[in-house]
Design a protein around this motif. Sequence first.
Motif, PDB file in Angstrom:
ATOM      1  N   TYR A  95     -53.502 -19.517  31.202  1.00  0.00           N
ATOM      2  CA  TYR A  95     -54.452 -18.459  31.507  1.00  0.00           C
ATOM      3  C   TYR A  95     -55.825 -18.801  30.932  1.00  0.00           C
ATOM      4  CZ  TYR A  95     -50.226 -15.624  32.202  1.00  0.00           C
ATOM      5  OH  TYR A  95     -49.009 -15.139  32.625  1.00  0.00           O
ATOM      6  N   CYS A  96     -56.864 -18.530  31.700  1.00  0.00           N
ATOM      7  CA  CYS A  96     -58.193 -18.571  31.100  1.00  0.00           C
ATOM      8  C   CYS A  96     -58.620 -17.132  30.805  1.00  0.00           C
ATOM      9  CB  CYS A  96     -59.203 -19.284  31.991  1.00  0.00           C
ATOM     10  SG  CYS A  96     -59.754 -18.364  33.430  1.00  0.00           S
ATOM     11  N   ALA A  97     -59.510 -17.008  29.860  1.00  0.00           N
ATOM     12  CA  ALA A  97     -59.955 -15.693  29.433  1.00  0.00           C
ATOM     13  C   ALA A  97     -61.374 -15.779  28.912  1.00  0.00           C
ATOM     14  CB  ALA A  97     -59.024 -15.150  28.350  1.00  0.00           C
ATOM     15  N   SER A  98     -62.109 -14.693  29.076  1.00  0.00           N
ATOM     16  CA  SER A  98     -63.461 -14.626  28.529  1.00  0.00           C
ATOM     17  C   SER A  98     -63.445 -13.793  27.266  1.00  0.00           C
ATOM     18  CB  SER A  98     -64.435 -14.048  29.551  1.00  0.00           C
ATOM     19  OG  SER A  98     -64.106 -12.725  29.863  1.00  0.00           O
ATOM     20  N   SER A  99     -64.183 -14.277  26.279  1.00  0.00           N
ATOM     21  CA  SER A  99     -64.178 -13.635  24.973  1.00  0.00           C
ATOM     22  C   SER A  99     -65.217 -12.522  24.902  1.00  0.00           C
ATOM     23  CB  SER A  99     -64.469 -14.681  23.908  1.00  0.00           C
ATOM     24  OG  SER A  99     -64.549 -14.096  22.636  1.00  0.00           O
ATOM     25  N   THR A 100     -65.063 -11.680  23.926  1.00  0.00           N
ATOM     26  CA  THR A 100     -66.060 -10.663  23.628  1.00  0.00           C
ATOM     27  C   THR A 100     -67.162 -11.243  22.740  1.00  0.00           C
ATOM     28  OG1 THR A 100     -64.734  -9.950  21.743  1.00  0.00           O
ATOM     29  CG2 THR A 100     -64.405  -8.773  23.826  1.00  0.00           C
ATOM     30  N   SER A 101     -67.007 -12.484  22.338  1.00  0.00           N
ATOM     31  CA  SER A 101     -67.937 -13.141  21.422  1.00  0.00           C
ATOM     32  C   SER A 101     -68.573 -14.360  22.077  1.00  0.00           C
ATOM     33  CB  SER A 101     -67.191 -13.579  20.160  1.00  0.00           C
ATOM     34  OG  SER A 101     -67.997 -14.392  19.336  1.00  0.00           O
ATOM     35  N   ARG A 102     -69.693 -14.781  21.545  1.00  0.00           N
ATOM     36  CA  ARG A 102     -70.315 -16.022  21.986  1.00  0.00           C
ATOM     37  C   ARG A 102     -69.633 -17.238  21.371  1.00  0.00           C
ATOM     38  NH1 ARG A 102     -75.653 -15.147  23.970  1.00  0.00           N
ATOM     39  NH2 ARG A 102     -76.521 -17.072  23.132  1.00  0.00           N
ATOM     40  N   TRP A 103     -68.893 -16.984  20.295  1.00  0.00           N
ATOM     41  CA  TRP A 103     -68.305 -18.080  19.525  1.00  0.00           C
ATOM     42  C   TRP A 103     -66.797 -18.116  19.703  1.00  0.00           C
ATOM     43  CZ3 TRP A 103     -71.996 -21.224  18.442  1.00  0.00           C
ATOM     44  CH2 TRP A 103     -73.287 -20.719  18.273  1.00  0.00           C
ATOM     45  N   THR A 104     -66.213 -19.275  19.408  1.00  0.00           N
ATOM     46  CA  THR A 104     -64.788 -19.469  19.668  1.00  0.00           C
ATOM     47  C   THR A 104     -63.945 -18.496  18.859  1.00  0.00           C
ATOM     48  OG1 THR A 104     -64.623 -21.202  17.965  1.00  0.00           O
ATOM     49  CG2 THR A 104     -65.107 -21.896  20.218  1.00  0.00           C
ATOM     50  N   ARG A 105     -62.925 -18.001  19.513  1.00  0.00           N
ATOM     51  CA  ARG A 105     -61.977 -17.083  18.903  1.00  0.00           C
ATOM     52  C   ARG A 105     -60.574 -17.512  19.304  1.00  0.00           C
ATOM     53  NH1 ARG A 105     -65.807 -16.052  16.446  1.00  0.00           N
ATOM     54  NH2 ARG A 105     -66.858 -14.035  16.112  1.00  0.00           N
ATOM     55  N   THR A 106     -59.598 -17.288  18.424  1.00  0.00           N
ATOM     56  CA  THR A 106     -58.224 -17.710  18.705  1.00  0.00           C
ATOM     57  C   THR A 106     -57.280 -16.552  18.983  1.00  0.00           C
ATOM     58  OG1 THR A 106     -57.607 -17.710  16.373  1.00  0.00           O
ATOM     59  CG2 THR A 106     -58.536 -19.754  17.256  1.00  0.00           C
ATOM     60  N   SER A 107     -57.727 -15.338  18.722  1.00  0.00           N
ATOM     61  CA  SER A 107     -56.840 -14.184  18.881  1.00  0.00           C
ATOM     62  C   SER A 107     -56.936 -13.602  20.282  1.00  0.00           C
ATOM     63  CB  SER A 107     -57.209 -13.112  17.856  1.00  0.00           C
ATOM     64  OG  SER A 107     -56.471 -11.931  18.110  1.00  0.00           O
ATOM     65  N   ILE A 108     -55.785 -13.258  20.835  1.00  0.00           N
ATOM     66  CA  ILE A 108     -55.750 -12.639  22.159  1.00  0.00           C
ATOM     67  C   ILE A 108     -56.621 -11.385  22.194  1.00  0.00           C
ATOM     68  CG2 ILE A 108     -54.243 -11.346  23.729  1.00  0.00           C
ATOM     69  CD1 ILE A 108     -52.054 -13.361  23.119  1.00  0.00           C
ATOM     70  N   SER A 109     -56.659 -10.653  21.117  1.00  0.00           N
ATOM     71  CA  SER A 109     -57.403  -9.393  21.078  1.00  0.00           C
ATOM     72  C   SER A 109     -58.912  -9.601  21.172  1.00  0.00           C
ATOM     73  CB  SER A 109     -57.068  -8.622  19.804  1.00  0.00           C
ATOM     74  OG  SER A 109     -57.441  -9.367  18.661  1.00  0.00           O
ATOM     75  N   ASP A 110     -59.373 -10.828  21.017  1.00  0.00           N
ATOM     76  CA  ASP A 110     -60.805 -11.130  21.123  1.00  0.00           C
ATOM     77  C   ASP A 110     -61.219 -11.497  22.538  1.00  0.00           C
ATOM     78  OD1 ASP A 110     -60.660 -12.622  17.875  1.00  0.00           O
ATOM     79  OD2 ASP A 110     -61.604 -10.718  18.430  1.00  0.00           O
ATOM     80  N   TYR A 111     -60.315 -11.354  23.480  1.00  0.00           N
ATOM     81  CA  TYR A 111     -60.590 -11.682  24.877  1.00  0.00           C
ATOM     82  C   TYR A 111     -60.365 -10.435  25.735  1.00  0.00           C
ATOM     83  CZ  TYR A 111     -60.803 -16.498  23.382  1.00  0.00           C
ATOM     84  OH  TYR A 111     -61.174 -17.654  22.748  1.00  0.00           O
TER      85      TYR A 111
END
Length: 124
Positions: A95-111
Motif C-alpha cells: 500500500y502507498c499512503a500520504s502522510s500528515t507530515s512533510r517528514w518521514t513517519r513510520t506509524s500507520i496513524s501518521d498517514y
Amino acid sequence: QVRLVEFGGGLVQAGDSLRLSCAASGLAFSNYAMGWFRQAPGKEREFVTAISWSGGVTEYIDSLKGRFTISRDNANNTVYLQMNSLKPEDTAVYYCASSTSRWTRTSISDYNYWGQGTQVTVSS
C-alpha cells in the motif's frame, strides 16, 4: 477527492525485481511525505519505507535496506518503490499512503490517505 492508485504488482520468482508506482491526485502531493506499507496474509500491516516531501530524506525498515528503494516525482505526483532481490517473505499486499507530515513517519496513524493496495507474490 484524494486518490492513491498503486500499479506494478505481480507474480515473480525469488531474486527478481519489481517496481511499484503510486499515482496521487486530489492533494498537494509535494507538500507531504509518502510511505509504503505492506500486509502479508495473517499479519498486521507494517511500515516498509517513507520519503520526505522533497525526496531528500528516506527511511526504511532495517531488514529491507539495500534491497528496496523509494523515490518520488513531484512533477507527476508519483511515488515509486523499486524492489530488488525479492524473497518469498516479501509476499504481501503493498500500500502507498500520504502522510500528515512533510517528514518521514513510520506509524500507520501518521498517514491519512491510502491506496487500495497491489499484490506482490514471490515464488521460491
